[in-house]
Design a protein around this motif. Structure first.
Motif, PDB file in Angstrom:
ATOM      1  N   PRO A   1      -4.716   0.499   4.645  1.00 38.37           N
ATOM      2  CA  PRO A   1      -3.481   1.284   4.541  1.00 38.37           C
ATOM      3  C   PRO A   1      -3.493   2.247   3.367  1.00 38.37           C
ATOM      4  O   PRO A   1      -2.942   3.350   3.454  1.00 38.37           O
ATOM      5  N   HIS A   2      -4.134   1.850   2.247  1.00 46.73           N
ATOM      6  CA  HIS A   2      -4.170   2.740   1.084  1.00 46.73           C
ATOM      7  C   HIS A   2      -4.841   4.064   1.435  1.00 46.73           C
ATOM      8  O   HIS A   2      -4.425   5.128   0.967  1.00 46.73           O
TER       9      HIS A   2
ATOM     10  N   ALA B   1       0.817  -1.219   0.000  1.00 49.50           N
ATOM     11  CA  ALA B   1       0.000   0.000   0.000  1.00 49.50           C
ATOM     12  C   ALA B   1       0.849   1.266   0.000  1.00 49.50           C
ATOM     13  O   ALA B   1       0.319   2.360  -0.168  1.00 49.50           O
ATOM     14  N   GLY B   2       2.165   1.124   0.219  1.00 44.89           N
ATOM     15  CA  GLY B   2       3.047   2.281   0.167  1.00 44.89           C
ATOM     16  C   GLY B   2       3.312   2.949   1.493  1.00 44.89           C
ATOM     17  O   GLY B   2       3.711   4.125   1.531  1.00 44.89           O
ATOM     18  N   VAL B   3       3.126   2.215   2.605  1.00 43.79           N
ATOM     19  CA  VAL B   3       3.404   2.819   3.913  1.00 43.79           C
ATOM     20  C   VAL B   3       4.901   3.116   4.044  1.00 43.79           C
ATOM     21  O   VAL B   3       5.722   2.598   3.281  1.00 43.79           O
ATOM     22  N   ASP B   4       5.251   3.932   5.035  1.00 42.08           N
ATOM     23  CA  ASP B   4       6.613   4.447   5.123  1.00 42.08           C
ATOM     24  C   ASP B   4       7.496   3.728   6.136  1.00 42.08           C
ATOM     25  O   ASP B   4       8.726   3.835   6.084  1.00 42.08           O
ATOM     26  N   ALA B   5       6.889   3.024   7.089  1.00 32.88           N
ATOM     27  CA  ALA B   5       7.619   2.248   8.094  1.00 32.88           C
ATOM     28  C   ALA B   5       6.591   1.355   8.768  1.00 32.88           C
ATOM     29  O   ALA B   5       5.372   1.516   8.558  1.00 32.88           O
ATOM     30  N   LEU B   6       7.060   0.421   9.587  1.00 32.23           N
ATOM     31  CA  LEU B   6       6.158  -0.446  10.347  1.00 32.23           C
ATOM     32  C   LEU B   6       6.511  -0.357  11.826  1.00 32.23           C
ATOM     33  O   LEU B   6       7.682  -0.223  12.191  1.00 32.23           O
TER      34      LEU B   6
END
Length: 311
Positions: free
Chosen positions: A221-222, A39-44
């Motif tokens: 997440p998108h 979805a292109g998230v930046d960190a977890l």
């Protein structure tokens, strides 16, 4: 992967899928990581509240961090919670999660015993002194029963003790004070201020926050990535419309019958039911002693998903 300074964007607090006998469901955890990364998230962020960290054994915590770190393969930064009652116990978790590959640790103030602000500051200084990776503070007064004072947070940031803050306090004035101080106070450059609220991400970014850590980002997440990108592009109207869609979706956290379960069981059960209905995880159970959602309550979660265009 090194943590950017500041860390920005969408950082989902990753749910911990469990098997029917309440062990970590490793294949589902890997599938959930893919769902978020794609979805292109930046960190977890693992081992936070949405991860049910308070309910997991130490061995399960280690398994979660090691599994996610290995599967990420350096594609995104990995933050890991080291939440516990006292400094010595937190330090044990710091050693464990950093050995498993965490790129940063996230710690609340000590809890159970009543703590003075000077002791909270000492706690964070001791944790930072023993951590080989950056330390983020987690402001969660509903669970910790202590509110992190904005001035204390900024003092620790200026001294290089804290790399960032995840604010789940609901105190918008205090949050704004930290955001402003992070921009203007000498020595605080690179400090990351993240909102933990699902409902005001667009507002937080408008105030100058660096990003968000919303539990609902597990489910959609998108949507949160869209809000983040639209805000950064200055398209506030479309960001607000997306935020309002997600606010409606967040209504799923109230499906549980308050006469037989707590709000936490209802919310975490709803997130997991949604992930199950979306085909991301294999089983929607929550950790003991949380009460599971009924079949009818799971059906109500499905209606929220359908309305939001996710089924």
């Amino acid at each position: 992967m090194p943590i950017p300074a500041p860390l920005t964007g969408v950082v989902p607090p990753v749910c911990t899928p469990l098997t029917p006998d309440r062990e970590v469901d490793v294949p589902s955890l890997i599938k959930l990581v893919d769902h978020l990364v794609d979805a292109g998230v930046d960190a977890l962020f693992v081992l936070g509240s949405s991860s049910e960290a308070a309910y997991l054994t130490d061995a399960q915590r280690r398994l979660v961090v090691g599994t996610v770190k290995a599967h990420l393969g350096g594609r995104l930064p990995l933050l890991a919670g080291v939440i516990d009652m006292t400094t010595p116990r937190v330090l044990d978790h710091v050693a464990s999660v950093t050995a498993a590959g965490a790129d940063a640790v996230v710690a609340t103030a000590p809890f159970y015993a009543r703590t003075h602000p000077a002791e909270i500051a000492r706690h964070y200084r001791l944790v930072a002194a023993r951590s080989s990776v950056p330390v983020f503070a987690y402001d969660l007064p509903v669970s910790v029963h202590t509110k992190l004072d904005a001035e204390l947070v900024l003092e620790l940031a200026a001294d290089g003790v804290l790399a960032g803050l995840k604010d789940s306090s609901g105190d918008l004035g205090g949050f704004r004070a930290v955001v402003t101080g992070a921009r203007t106070r000498p020595g605080v450059a690179g400090f990351s201020v993240l909102t933990g609220s699902e409902l005001v991400v667009d507002s937080a970014l408008a105030l100058g926050a660096d990003g968000a850590v919303p539990g609902l980002a597990n489910v959609d997440p998108h949507g949160y990535v869209r809000i983040d990108r639209l805000c950064r592009e200055g398209d506030w109207e479309r960001a607000r419309a997306e935020q309002e869609r997600l606010c409606a979706l967040f209504g799923m956290v109230g499906v549980g019958d308050s006469g037989r379960m707590g709000s936490g069981s209802s919310a975490l059960g709803a997130f997991k039911a949604a992930l199950y209905l979306r085909g991301v995880i294999s089983c929607p159970v929550t950790a003991e002693p949380q009460v599971p959602l009924s079949e009818g309550e799971v059906e109500r979660v499905g209606k929220y998903l359908a309305t939001a265009g996710l089924l």
